[in-house]
Scaffold this active site. Structure first.
Site, PDB file in Angstrom:
ATOM      1  N   HIS A 115       0.982   0.619 -13.208  1.00 20.04           N
ATOM      2  CA  HIS A 115       1.752  -0.581 -13.579  1.00 20.04           C
ATOM      3  C   HIS A 115       3.233  -0.206 -13.730  1.00 20.04           C
ATOM      4  CE1 HIS A 115       2.660  -4.457 -15.293  1.00 20.04           C
ATOM      5  NE2 HIS A 115       3.361  -3.824 -16.229  1.00 20.04           N
ATOM      6  N   LEU A 147      -9.360  -9.007 -13.189  1.00 20.62           N
ATOM      7  CA  LEU A 147     -10.781  -8.650 -13.130  1.00 20.62           C
ATOM      8  C   LEU A 147     -11.493  -9.158 -14.385  1.00 20.62           C
ATOM      9  CD1 LEU A 147     -10.070  -5.082 -11.826  1.00 20.62           C
ATOM     10  CD2 LEU A 147     -11.342  -6.833 -10.553  1.00 20.62           C
ATOM     11  N   SER A 200       3.542   3.377 -15.657  1.00 20.34           N
ATOM     12  CA  SER A 200       2.406   3.863 -16.454  1.00 20.34           C
ATOM     13  C   SER A 200       1.142   3.892 -15.600  1.00 20.34           C
ATOM     14  CB  SER A 200       2.118   2.912 -17.630  1.00 20.34           C
ATOM     15  OG  SER A 200       3.254   2.702 -18.419  1.00 20.34           O
ATOM     16  N   MET A 241      -3.790  -7.162  -6.943  1.00 18.63           N
ATOM     17  CA  MET A 241      -3.145  -8.260  -7.658  1.00 18.63           C
ATOM     18  C   MET A 241      -4.143  -9.381  -7.986  1.00 18.63           C
ATOM     19  SD  MET A 241      -0.231  -6.990  -7.923  1.00 18.63           S
ATOM     20  CE  MET A 241       0.886  -8.280  -8.428  1.00 18.63           C
ATOM     21  N   ASN A 266      -5.362   2.074 -13.366  1.00 16.38           N
ATOM     22  CA  ASN A 266      -4.394   1.156 -12.749  1.00 16.38           C
ATOM     23  C   ASN A 266      -3.010   1.754 -12.880  1.00 16.38           C
ATOM     24  OD1 ASN A 266      -3.354  -1.396 -11.733  1.00 16.38           O
ATOM     25  ND2 ASN A 266      -2.718  -1.867 -13.831  1.00 16.38           N
ATOM     26  N   ARG A 324     -14.922 -16.129 -11.103  1.00 17.99           N
ATOM     27  CA  ARG A 324     -14.400 -14.757 -11.135  1.00 17.99           C
ATOM     28  C   ARG A 324     -15.549 -13.741 -11.206  1.00 17.99           C
ATOM     29  NH1 ARG A 324      -9.544 -13.322 -11.460  1.00 17.99           N
ATOM     30  NH2 ARG A 324      -8.785 -15.335 -12.101  1.00 17.99           N
ATOM     31  N   ASP A 333      -3.356  -5.206 -17.933  1.00 16.56           N
ATOM     32  CA  ASP A 333      -2.447  -4.080 -18.144  1.00 16.56           C
ATOM     33  C   ASP A 333      -2.637  -3.441 -19.522  1.00 16.56           C
ATOM     34  OD1 ASP A 333      -1.348  -4.396 -15.575  1.00 16.56           O
ATOM     35  OD2 ASP A 333      -0.014  -5.966 -16.297  1.00 16.56           O
ATOM     36  N   GLY A 385       0.781  -1.240   0.000  1.00 18.90           N
ATOM     37  CA  GLY A 385       0.000   0.000   0.000  1.00 18.90           C
ATOM     38  C   GLY A 385       0.809   1.285   0.000  1.00 18.90           C
ATOM     39  N   SER A 386       2.020   1.255  -0.563  1.00 19.40           N
ATOM     40  CA  SER A 386       2.777   2.513  -0.590  1.00 19.40           C
ATOM     41  C   SER A 386       2.137   3.515  -1.558  1.00 19.40           C
ATOM     42  CB  SER A 386       4.250   2.276  -0.933  1.00 19.40           C
ATOM     43  OG  SER A 386       4.374   1.801  -2.241  1.00 19.40           O
ATOM     44  N   ASN A 387       1.530   3.018  -2.622  1.00 15.40           N
ATOM     45  CA  ASN A 387       0.818   3.937  -3.531  1.00 15.40           C
ATOM     46  C   ASN A 387      -0.454   4.476  -2.877  1.00 15.40           C
ATOM     47  OD1 ASN A 387       2.093   4.158  -6.327  1.00 15.40           O
ATOM     48  ND2 ASN A 387       2.291   1.982  -5.845  1.00 15.40           N
ATOM     49  N   GLN A 422       9.280   2.873  -7.587  1.00 16.71           N
ATOM     50  CA  GLN A 422       8.228   3.249  -6.627  1.00 16.71           C
ATOM     51  C   GLN A 422       8.263   4.743  -6.316  1.00 16.71           C
ATOM     52  OE1 GLN A 422       7.002   0.589  -3.398  1.00 16.71           O
ATOM     53  NE2 GLN A 422       5.527   0.156  -5.020  1.00 16.71           N
TER      54      GLN A 422
HETATM   55  C1  GRF Z   1       3.294  -1.171  -7.558  1.00 13.57           C
HETATM   56  O1  GRF Z   1       4.587  -1.356  -8.064  1.00 13.57           O
HETATM   57  C2  GRF Z   1       2.304  -1.055  -8.675  1.00 13.57           C
HETATM   58  O2  GRF Z   1       2.835  -0.495  -9.821  1.00 13.57           O
HETATM   59  C3  GRF Z   1       1.940  -2.486  -8.931  1.00 13.57           C
HETATM   60  O3  GRF Z   1       1.924  -3.095  -7.660  1.00 13.57           O
HETATM   61  C4  GRF Z   1       2.816  -2.398  -6.794  1.00 13.57           C
HETATM   62  C5  GRF Z   1       2.072  -2.030  -5.541  1.00 13.57           C
HETATM   63  O4  GRF Z   1       2.897  -1.480  -4.549  1.00 13.57           O
HETATM   64  N1  GRF Z   1       0.700  -2.584  -9.638  1.00 13.57           N
HETATM   65  P1  GRF Z   1       2.261  -0.861  -3.229  1.00 13.57           P
HETATM   66  O5  GRF Z   1       1.357  -1.948  -2.631  1.00 13.57           O
HETATM   67  O6  GRF Z   1       1.474   0.337  -3.615  1.00 13.57           O
HETATM   68  O7  GRF Z   1       3.422  -0.542  -2.344  1.00 13.57           O
END
Ligand code: GRF
Length: 218
Positions: free
Chosen positions: A110, A94, A137, A91, A108, A66, A146, A13-15, A172
């Protein structure tokens, strides 16, 4: 009312944290209405709790179709009426039913310069292919993994000493800038997506190539 998003996660969850930080600094612009995880152990859930954001955990049942899982996801999303759904390290593939239903408000992030290197292990694949550039991206999501129109990209030059681990760290840092910048541009209506024509408008003109960070920060 601020633009309302739901963030879907599976892991660290860093994003998500980058989006939380942006929303906390810009409460008039952005509100994270909920965080949905398909993993009950994901650290992203702790981040959401700390920021007082509602969380929902939807885990797949053994042998669940699914489409059935995705219907549950859609029912949960409907309760939050999101203006935009952000897949930030979600991850799980869908269904076409899901991506079609949400196609005008589903993005998304990626870790590659799409359309190159969709899928997993992008950093090692980039090194193995001898690439000199790599990047990240943000794209609208369609039924292809993707796939979907690319909104923005950020790039870096590979260093001969780079490993998959060093690239993951450097990528990141770019992700944490690019994702909030794109969400902000959508929230402030600088970016508009017409899914019927699969065309992205940037400042009311057709976008002919992915935006970069400098353009988004204007
Ligand atoms: C990121 O590198 C994102 O691009 C990919 O999964 C990773 C998630 O990282 N889809 P985080 O959980 O947000 O740290």
């Amino acid at each position: 009312m601020p633009f309302g998003i739901v963030v879907m996660v599976s892991g660290f969850g860093s994003n998500l944290q980058a989006l939380i930080d942006f929303a906390e600094a810009n409460p008039q612009t952005l509100c994270i209405r909920a965080v949905i995880s398909n993993q009950n152990t994901s650290y992203a859930l702790e981040r959401a709790k700390k920021a007082n954001i509602p969380i929902q955990v939807i885990t797949a049942l053994p042998n669940q179709r699914r489409e059935d899982f995705d219907e549950k996801l859609t029912a949960t999303l409907n309760t939050y009426q999101p203006d935009l759904i952000v897949l930030a390290g979600f991850m799980r593939i869908l269904s076409a039913q899901f991506t079609t239903h949400w196609q005008d408000r589903l993005i998304n992030i990626h870790p590659s310069l799409l359309p190159k290197y969709p899928g997993l292990n992008t950093h090692q694949r980039v090194i193995d292919a001898g690439e000199s550039t790599h990047g990240v991206s943000v794209h609208y999501v369609n039924a292809q993994v993707d796939g979907g129109p690319i909104v923005a990209q950020a790039q870096l030059q590979l260093d001969p000493k780079d490993t998959a681990e060093s690239l993951a760290k450097r990528i990141q840092l770019l992700e944490h800038q690019l994702l909030p910048a794109v969400v902000n541009a959508i929230a402030t209506h600088k970016i508009h997506y017409n899914h019927k024509q699969a065309s992205i408008q940037w400042l009311a003109k057709p976008l002919l190539r992915p935006l970069n960070l400098d353009e988004l920060k204007l």
